[in-house]
Write a protein that holds these residues in place. Sequence first.
Motif, PDB file in Angstrom:
ATOM      1  N   ILE A   1      49.290 -43.504  60.181  1.00 17.43           N
ATOM      2  CA  ILE A   1      49.937 -42.962  61.369  1.00 17.43           C
ATOM      3  C   ILE A   1      50.854 -44.028  61.958  1.00 17.43           C
ATOM      4  CG2 ILE A   1      49.580 -42.001  63.675  1.00 17.43           C
ATOM      5  CD1 ILE A   1      48.687 -40.189  61.364  1.00 17.43           C
TER       6      ILE A   1
ATOM      7  N   ASP B   1      54.861 -40.424  64.226  1.00 16.11           N
ATOM      8  CA  ASP B   1      53.877 -39.341  64.245  1.00 16.11           C
ATOM      9  C   ASP B   1      53.344 -39.064  65.643  1.00 16.11           C
ATOM     10  OD1 ASP B   1      53.926 -39.095  61.372  1.00 16.11           O
ATOM     11  OD2 ASP B   1      52.773 -40.966  61.318  1.00 16.11           O
TER      12      ASP B   1
ATOM     13  N   LYS C   1      50.375 -36.403  59.773  1.00 18.55           N
ATOM     14  CA  LYS C   1      51.756 -36.859  59.692  1.00 18.55           C
ATOM     15  C   LYS C   1      52.684 -35.854  60.370  1.00 18.55           C
ATOM     16  CE  LYS C   1      53.019 -39.997  57.931  1.00 18.55           C
ATOM     17  NZ  LYS C   1      53.222 -41.354  58.524  1.00 18.55           N
TER      18      LYS C   1
END
Length: 350
Positions: free
Chosen positions: A24, A28, A231
């Motif tokens: 991440i 994101d 994502k």
Amino acid sequence: MKKSYMLFTLLSGALFHLQAQITITRSDFGSVGDVLYYGNDTTVSNLSVGASGANKTWDFSKTVDANYYDTSVFVDPSTIAGAPAEANLALDGGEDGNETFFNINNNRVKTILPLGAFLLGNQQLTITNFPLNFGDDIKDSAFIKTQGKPEDLGYTNTPFDSIRIRVVIKSTSKADGWGSIITPVATHSALRVRSVVNTDFTIEGKLPFIGWSPLPRNPDGQQVLYAWFGKGKNFSLAEASLDTNGVIKSFRYQVDSIPRKPTTGLVNINRITPSISAYPNPANEKLVFDFTNVEGELEIFTITGQVISKQPISGPKVSVETQYLPAGIYFVKAKNKYGAATTLKFVVQH
């Protein structure tokens, strides 16, 4: 035989790729203008958050069912009255109808605790670093203290010369699992984060010729949240909030849109923000609350967060006896039936 083995290897690799670890990053997490839709289940029973570890499947498709939906929007904090000066991003709306403020850059996200109403100043706690990978730990803490005259801190008609308040907040987050999460609407590759926040209050009053004595306060608290991130999803794919006994009290998950025609038990919300006013404020013997767009629950709590009263709201006005309350600062929170809430400060003076 060799060809079959190669085919098996390719298929295995493809399946593994579908559930591969993810990382991440800042991209994101939401930006101004991003909109999130959530289905909320507040009637969760016997739900488990599932195991931690690698290559897990968390299947909630049959165990959660939204009983209302809501919308959250990332906005510029400068458009919100009273926003903390440290904030450069805010999440408006959502399950509780309030704003969440962030200070964010490409390396980390800090959530901002607006404690100005408690005369403790705004505090920042890191909730995640970027990039975030499986196994990462994020720890942060805040130590806040204030001291002053009782009347400056909301205490009147007390024998104390001075009041001091100390608060210690510790947060720990760990990316404890990766795999696939299955909600009632979709399946996603996900990274799971377990977050724990512990809060310790100390409130004391100073008596002439005696010294400092502890004052009643709310019990030390702990909040636990499991969140699944994907994502390009701008925020959590799903969240499970636990009470102090470790029992899940609510679960929410991202949906693509709010249903046009709700089915039984589902509510299509165009959020109506509740409002509240109180008079007389300061109050002596009685306080009257006026409500707009409120049809739920009234909650009164002290400056330290101790809940001292809860009652249903059945009409546009509610009267509360204040003659038995110690002089000081209090807060009232009013909720509507969809979970949207508003908070108001009031003072009791005798």
